[in-house]
Enzyme design. Structure first.
Site, PDB file in Angstrom:
ATOM      1  N   HIS A  50      34.691  41.234  53.883  1.00  0.00           N
ATOM      2  CA  HIS A  50      35.799  42.193  54.025  1.00  0.00           C
ATOM      3  C   HIS A  50      35.266  43.528  54.543  1.00  0.00           C
ATOM      4  O   HIS A  50      35.792  44.105  55.481  1.00  0.00           O
ATOM      5  CB  HIS A  50      36.442  42.495  52.661  1.00  0.00           C
ATOM      6  CG  HIS A  50      37.345  41.425  52.139  1.00  0.00           C
ATOM      7  ND1 HIS A  50      38.386  40.903  52.863  1.00  0.00           N
ATOM      8  CD2 HIS A  50      37.388  40.808  50.924  1.00  0.00           C
ATOM      9  CE1 HIS A  50      39.024  39.999  52.121  1.00  0.00           C
ATOM     10  NE2 HIS A  50      38.435  39.921  50.945  1.00  0.00           N
ATOM     11  N   ASP A 107      44.035  38.818  48.703  1.00  0.00           N
ATOM     12  CA  ASP A 107      43.960  38.988  50.155  1.00  0.00           C
ATOM     13  C   ASP A 107      45.223  38.470  50.830  1.00  0.00           C
ATOM     14  O   ASP A 107      45.696  39.033  51.812  1.00  0.00           O
ATOM     15  CB  ASP A 107      42.748  38.229  50.714  1.00  0.00           C
ATOM     16  CG  ASP A 107      41.461  38.732  50.096  1.00  0.00           C
ATOM     17  OD1 ASP A 107      41.394  39.934  49.790  1.00  0.00           O
ATOM     18  OD2 ASP A 107      40.530  37.926  49.926  1.00  0.00           O
ATOM     19  N   HIS A 114      31.705  37.427  49.725  1.00  0.00           N
ATOM     20  CA  HIS A 114      33.128  37.503  50.055  1.00  0.00           C
ATOM     21  C   HIS A 114      33.538  38.955  50.315  1.00  0.00           C
ATOM     22  O   HIS A 114      34.151  39.278  51.338  1.00  0.00           O
ATOM     23  CB  HIS A 114      33.922  36.885  48.895  1.00  0.00           C
ATOM     24  CG  HIS A 114      35.413  37.012  49.009  1.00  0.00           C
ATOM     25  ND1 HIS A 114      36.239  35.925  49.247  1.00  0.00           N
ATOM     26  CD2 HIS A 114      36.242  38.081  48.911  1.00  0.00           C
ATOM     27  CE1 HIS A 114      37.492  36.340  49.282  1.00  0.00           C
ATOM     28  NE2 HIS A 114      37.527  37.644  49.073  1.00  0.00           N
ATOM     29  N   GLU A 115      33.159  39.836  49.391  1.00  0.00           N
ATOM     30  CA  GLU A 115      33.525  41.256  49.532  1.00  0.00           C
ATOM     31  C   GLU A 115      32.786  41.909  50.697  1.00  0.00           C
ATOM     32  O   GLU A 115      33.324  42.786  51.371  1.00  0.00           O
ATOM     33  CB  GLU A 115      33.247  42.016  48.231  1.00  0.00           C
ATOM     34  CG  GLU A 115      34.067  41.551  47.029  1.00  0.00           C
ATOM     35  CD  GLU A 115      35.563  41.605  47.255  1.00  0.00           C
ATOM     36  OE1 GLU A 115      36.025  42.435  48.058  1.00  0.00           O
ATOM     37  OE2 GLU A 115      36.279  40.796  46.643  1.00  0.00           O
TER      38      GLU A 115
END
Ligand SMILES: [Zn+2]
Length: 360
Positions: free
Chosen positions: A71, A161, A67-68
């Site tokens: 980003h 987010d 997930h990170e």
């Protein structure tokens, strides 16, 4: 980052693991071990039970890492420097140097994480259906967890987010600072509701609420500081004609200076050039007869008078230092301290409020 450990480097990004992660790893493994299908492995044989419980809790953080990374990769595409990804008790955070103020770029950076989580959830769901036994349960847990992560992160509140998504929408209609303030306030309101709910039903939720509240406050503070401080150059607010010391002075002389002038740090200058800085910390418990050159810090961070006051603030916050010597062409021309910046912020806030009162 002493409380964390660097464990890997992916796409040039350092991956750190904070010690608090181990608490949750143990907790999650235990949870999967005692729970039955579909959220645990209690109905498997002992050896499978142990293996899957541990592996599933590890995978939870691997999914957070993906997930990170999502980003970070989109951010890097826009030229943002990603200093690292930290995994800790509440999940993960990508430490980015400066998130673009362009609403469209911020929007795609923010949505990349939840999109990755949804994708992992979808693939896990398909794999769960295609497999059986412990493997199937493993993928079902992953599908469920990643869906929760994606949805939770889309809550329109800082520091999730969704808070950035909300800000990028608002920023098309109003100033960036006002957009941040509104998103942060929504974040605080949601945190309070979550906290009350958590207080009665789930202690875990109460902790997350606290984390959300602090995150929202922090984001608002930074943007307010930036708005105020980026209007000034370091040269406008620094203290010129700064009192400096020389490397051959003694610690005793420095202590006398500190008593007299009440400054806690002095630049060290030799032949007109800045060679170090000496602070109260450097001379504590040191004999009065020692020389400044023996105790001073030599690698001094400096700033130029033409840089913005916000840059000075950022350097001091990141490196956790109280003062920056201002240098031009190798010559010391002044000093800027964290309390100078705080005072400036306070003064401007008061002036702005009174001007606003007068005009309304
Ligand atoms: Zn995210």
């Amino acid at each position: 980052m002493r409380s964390s450990l660097r464990v890997a480097k992916i796409f040039g990004i350092d991956i750190y693991v904070h010690w608090s992660l181990f608490i949750i790893l143990v907790f999650l493994s235990g949870y999967f071990y005692v729970s039955s299908k579909p959220f645990g492995f209690a109905d498997l044989s002992e050896i499978e039970r142990v293996f899957f419980s541990f592996f599933a809790s590890l995978f939870v953080f691997f999914a957070v890492l993906l997930h990170e990374l999502a980003h970070s990769l989109v951010a890097m595409k826009y030229g943002v420097v990603v200093r690292g990804i930290m995994l800790f008790i509440f999940g993960g955070v990508a430490m980015m140097e400066e998130i673009p103020k362009n609403p469209r770029q911020e929007l795609s950076i923010s949505l990349a994480g939840p999109a990755a989580s949804f994708l992992i959830a979808f693939i896990s769901f398909l794999l769960s259906n295609a497999t059986s036994g412990g493997v199937s349960t493993f993928f079902l847990i992953s599908a469920y967890f990643n869906t929760v992560v994606a949805i939770f992160n889309l809550i329109p509140a800082f520091p999730m987010d969704g808070g950035r998504v909300l800000r990028s929408f608002l920023a098309r209609r109003m100033s960036y600072v006002s957009a941040t303030r509104i998103s942060a306030n929504v974040g605080k309101a949601i945190a309070v509701i979550m906290g009350i709910f958590g207080f009665f039903f789930n202690i875990w939720l109460l902790l997350i609420a606290l984390f959300v509240y602090l995150g929202a406050t922090e984001e608002e503070k930074i943007v307010t500081m930036e708005n105020i401080l980026s209007r000034f150059k370091v040269g406008d607010i620094m203290t010129p004609n700064v009192l400096y010391v020389t490397p051959d002075m003694t610690v005793g002389e420095i202590i006398d200076l500190m008593f007299k002038h009440k400054h806690l740090g002095y630049p060290v200058v030799e032949n007109g050039r800045l060679v170090g800085i000496v602070t109260l910390n450097d001379i504590m418990n040191v004999e009065r007869s020692r020389r400044v050159s023996e105790v001073m810090s030599r690698n001094v961070l400096t700033i130029t008078p033409r840089q913005s006051a916000f840059e000075a603030f950022k350097i001091m916050s990141e490196k956790n230092i109280g003062r920056l010597p201002v240098v031009e062409d190798d010559k010391l021309v002044g000093i800027i301290t964290r309390s100078d910046l705080m005072r400036l912020k306070e003064i401007l806030e008061i002036i702005e409020v009174s001007e606003w009162k007068r005009s309304s």
